[in-house]
Design a protein around this motif. Structure first.
Motif, PDB file in Angstrom:
ATOM      1  N   ARG A 103       0.833  -1.179   0.000  1.00  0.00           N
ATOM      2  CA  ARG A 103       0.000   0.000   0.000  1.00  0.00           C
ATOM      3  C   ARG A 103       0.879   1.245   0.000  1.00  0.00           C
ATOM      4  NH1 ARG A 103      -2.933   1.645  -2.418  1.00  0.00           N
ATOM      5  NH2 ARG A 103      -2.621   3.834  -2.042  1.00  0.00           N
ATOM      6  N   ARG A 104       1.810   1.211   0.915  1.00  0.00           N
ATOM      7  CA  ARG A 104       2.671   2.371   1.023  1.00  0.00           C
ATOM      8  C   ARG A 104       3.445   2.585  -0.258  1.00  0.00           C
ATOM      9  NH1 ARG A 104       5.229   1.824   6.938  1.00  0.00           N
ATOM     10  NH2 ARG A 104       4.175  -0.157   6.856  1.00  0.00           N
ATOM     11  N   SER A 115       2.457   1.652  -3.241  1.00  0.00           N
ATOM     12  CA  SER A 115       1.621   2.067  -4.359  1.00  0.00           C
ATOM     13  C   SER A 115       1.230   3.528  -4.245  1.00  0.00           C
ATOM     14  CB  SER A 115       0.381   1.172  -4.479  1.00  0.00           C
ATOM     15  OG  SER A 115      -0.427   1.338  -3.351  1.00  0.00           O
ATOM     16  N   MET A 116       1.319   4.092  -3.032  1.00  0.00           N
ATOM     17  CA  MET A 116       1.061   5.518  -2.879  1.00  0.00           C
ATOM     18  C   MET A 116       2.082   6.340  -3.657  1.00  0.00           C
ATOM     19  SD  MET A 116       0.252   5.625   1.141  1.00  0.00           S
ATOM     20  CE  MET A 116       0.619   7.360   1.326  1.00  0.00           C
ATOM     21  N   LYS A 129       3.390   5.367  -6.386  1.00  0.00           N
ATOM     22  CA  LYS A 129       3.476   4.724  -7.689  1.00  0.00           C
ATOM     23  C   LYS A 129       3.909   5.690  -8.782  1.00  0.00           C
ATOM     24  CE  LYS A 129       0.345   1.676  -7.966  1.00  0.00           C
ATOM     25  NZ  LYS A 129      -1.046   1.397  -7.968  1.00  0.00           N
TER      26      LYS A 129
END
Lengths: 200, 576
Positions: free
Chosen positions: A173-174, A176-177, A179
């Motif tokens: 998640r971190r 993909s932030m 990305k």
């Protein structure tokens, strides 16, 4: 077997030492990253040798593995030829393929082999290797520390896959932030994606 | 004993190997190759692989089971008085072609028209009804049951020869087998009281044997074992054809590409039978005792003719099918090749596909290894050799025994046996032969683990919702290589629930798949919201396949019931 090529034995971390502090570090600490295996963290700047030194006291071998660059993972200097990469890969496969794992350790060997495979697939493809080398030279690394995760993992039960995966997801998640920057997702995953995009 | 002991393995390879040999290991697994037409058994005897012969001293046994009033008998123990006996309707064979297939599968409908026992198809996507003629009555059975009966015979033969209980086997399977077919085979083994240590694609077994031979040659010639050799394995049996490209050095065979398809000698036979008797389907449709008999006569005559055409340029066929129908015809090689043009073309395109996938250039191929009975057919041989631009076939391998020998090697390796001579310092690194993915982007198949990925493997793709305020997503997992999702094989499905209210394209659904060393597939899915750190609900993990025989129907029902309401789109496409 032909397991004694000089360049293999020179690197202290190769073969990555097996877990000897057995009660402390459960096997699955190597399974922490089911997604975009291992590759990602190879960008950490800390050198393998240092990691191993720490490892003597408190760092699990698996953490060390995650800190290794693809070259370190395969136990080869960055100057090697593609033939040598192949040889190194086959030797490590011979050692760490789950088919040849001692009883009860197939899972650990699976994780290890997947990492070796990822390193090999990257370094054996000249264009991907060039990109990897360039990224490494630029010192691209992760915004978060994998160490924190591994500490949490210590009290994890062996087969608690789900739990592991959850923690990985938060890592993901971190990543993909960020990305857009393209710097924080797994290197190999990014490359795969780029290739997909090119081919589609 | 200990955990301790297991964990204190030093990092040094030599001691690691000692550890392996001294640890308590299960018995040496026997290698089993059950072909569509023939079967064989082999075992590592401590210094080499040995084929196990049956009581009639045969190494290759016919694959069939005859049903009778008393207990059924299989080709391991039974002595056929004549081949017609196998074609009387009482025997079920070709089970390897039939196992795990539904009645809409062309392989099944073809078989239902040309095999002497009963295969009833309704064409609705369910298991076909299979039966053997016992006392003039059709008695139902299943491919799994036939396999199990056959395996029980193999098991007792092995126990008799080895003078010990046999439980573990390594079984070779075609690369074309779906995961669903693999579960059916495993189930048949369990029914026979056998534990499958490995289901090994046939080319992987051959690769292992080749690796051993290369290793031994290198030791003899003291040459550099690091030099790598590229080999193409072409394996065509009665039911299936596989192609693999392997790179071998130092006892390690690394698969570069693997492809398989359901074509084989059975197709050549069926095509040629149709050629000889164009009205065959109608002629045999009623499946009375007389028709079954004529079908058997035609089958045997055709088979003989095909065999002869491997060594002569034409063959005379004379058969009396009864009721005044006689076939008297000369078939020459050209005709035979024309009738089976499609089959040979498919062989060629399978090789080409595998070469492309593996990114190996033809000129880099060192050896071409031909395996399986059909590679004796001139046209097959020529097709392979001309694509590979080679004139000589690799000679060190017996085409009919290579797979079972490789399986026996794997049986020894998997049992942790080591050999002081280094004959077991071997490894095959395998790839998966079909892509595995999910339905997304409307009706597309989105691969997550593409075919020819080295196993074990783990891959992940991020999807998102297709609709605003979509609260649930349906993950339907398929295996195959067709773009249209319904043409692939459905392995299972599950729902991801608890997606927070959001516009479409916002929630991220991570779908992760892994295949472990024993080829177990696991599918995991979790929902993560942008900015959040953890999955919003507990992720789901499913071992696949979960779908049963009616998977075709099932996909239709899912589609009818839910339409696109629970669809996913790949995040990459969203961005584009």
């Amino acid at each position: 077997m032909c397991c004694s090529h000089g360049f293999i034995s020179k690197i202290p971390t190769t073969p990555p030492p097996l877990v000897s502090r057995r009660t402390h570090f459960a096997i699955p600490s190597t399974i922490r990253l089911p997604i975009a295996t291992g590759s990602a963290r190879s960008f950490r700047t800390k050198s393998a040798a240092t990691a191993v030194k720490d490892g003597g006291s408190s760092v699990s071998e698996s953490t060390v593995m995650e800190d290794l660059s693809f070259y370190e993972l395969l136990g080869i200097p960055e100057t090697v030829t593609s033939v040598e990469i192949k040889q190194a890969y086959k030797q490590l496969a011979r050692k760490y393929h789950p088919d040849v794992s001692p009883p009860g350790r197939a899972e650990e060997y699976t994780q290890r082999f997947i990492r070796v495979q990822e390193a090999y697939e990257t370094l054996s493809d000249p264009s991907r290797r060039a990109m990897y080398d360039r990224d490494m030279a630029m010192g691209i690394h992760f915004a978060f520390s994998s160490r924190n995760h591994s500490r949490n993992d210590e009290n994890m039960v062996k087969s608690e896959w789900r739990g592991q995966w959850q923690s990985q997801l938060s890592g993901l998640r971190r990543r993909s932030m960020h990305k857009e920057s393209g710097k924080n997702s797994s290197w190999a995953a990014r490359m795969r994606k780029q290739r997909e995009e090119c081919s589609s | 004993m200990s955990q301790e002991q297991v964990y204190t393995v030093a990092s040094d390879s030599d001691t690691a190997e000692d550890e392996r040999s001294s640890a308590p290991f299960p018995e040496i697994a026997i290698g089993v190759d059950i072909g569509t037409s023939q079967c064989s058994l082999a075992v590592w005897n401590g210094s080499q692989v040995e084929l196990i012969r049956n009581t009639r001293n045969q190494k290759l046994m016919k694959s069939y089971v005859t049903f009778r009033d008393e207990s059924p008998v299989g080709g391991v123990t039974n002595q056929l008085s004549h081949e017609y006996e196998m074609l009387s309707g009482a025997s079920v064979f070709n089970m390897k072609r039939l196992i795990g297939r539904i009645d809409t599968d062309p392989v099944v409908s073809q078989a239902s028209k040309t095999l002497p026992f009963l295969i009833q198809t309704l064409g609705i996507g369910v298991k076909p009804f299979i039966a053997a003629l016992v006392n003039n009555m059709w008695r139902s059975t299943t491919p799994e049951e036939v396999f199990a009966i056959y395996l029980v015979e193999l098991k007792s033969l092995a126990q008799l020869r080895l003078k010990r209980p046999v439980r573990n086997i390594v079984l070779t399977v075609p690369a074309a087998f779906s995961r669903f077919q693999l579960t059916r085979i495993t189930r048949a083994c369990a029914m026979a009281g056998l534990h499958v240590l490995r289901l090994m694609p046939e080319p992987a077994a051959v690769a292992l044997l080749y690796a051993q031979q290369q290793q031994q040659q290198n030791q003899q010639s003291l040459s550099d074992s690091g030099s790598e050799k590229i080999a193409l394995i072409f394996n065509m049996g009665a039911g299936y054809t596989d192609v693999a490209i392997i790179a071998t050095a130092g006892g390690v065979s690394q698969m570069k590409g693997l492809a398989g398809t359901t074509i084989g000698g059975e197709d050549l036979l069926q095509n040629t039978m149709h050629y000889l008797l164009p009205d065959m389907d109608n002629f045999f449709a009623s499946r009375g005792v007389h028709e079954i008999k004529s079908m058997g006569v035609l089958r045997v005559a055709t088979q003989d003719a095909i065999h002869k055409l491997s060594s002569q340029s034409k063959v005379q066929i004379d058969v009396d099918l009864g009721n005044g129908i006689n076939i008297s015809k000369i078939i020459d090689l050209e005709e035979f090749e024309e009738v089976n043009k499609d089959v040979f073309q498919k062989c060629g395109s399978l090789i080409t596909r595998c070469l492309n996938d593996s990114k190996v250039k033809i000129e880099h191929i060192d050896d071409v290894i031909l395996v399986g009975g059909c590679t004796n057919i001139p046209k097959v041989k020529n097709t392979v050799m001309s694509i590979c631009k080679k004139t000589e076939i690799y000679s060190g391998i017996n085409p009919l025994e290579a797979a079972v020998r490789g399986a026996a090697l794997e049986g020894a390796l998997a049992g942790g046996v080591t050999d002081p001579m280094g004959n077991l310092d071997l490894l095959t690194i395998q790839v998966n032969s079909h892509s595995i993915g999910i339905r997304a982007d409307k009706d597309s198949f989105v691969p997550i683990i593409p075919r020819n990925t080295t196993m074990p493997a783990r891959r992940e793709v991020v999807f998102t919702t297709a609709h605003d305020h979509q609260r649930e997503a349906l993950i339907v997992v398929y295996e195959g290589d067709e773009e249209a999702v319904e043409k692939n094989h459905m392995l299972g499905y599950f729902k991801v629930v608890g997606i927070p209210l959001a516009s479409r394209g916002v929630p991220e659904i991570n779908v992760c798949m892994d295949i472990d060393a024993s080829n177990m597939l696991r599918v995991m899915a979790a929902v993560v919201m942008p900015g959040g750190e953890n999955p919003v609900v507990p992720p789901v993990e499913v071992r696949m396949p979960t779908a049963d025989d009616g998977h075709g129907l099932c996909a239709d029902v899912l589609n009818r019931s839910f339409g696109a309401t629970m669809d996913l789109v790949t995040l990459r496409n969203k961005a584009a």
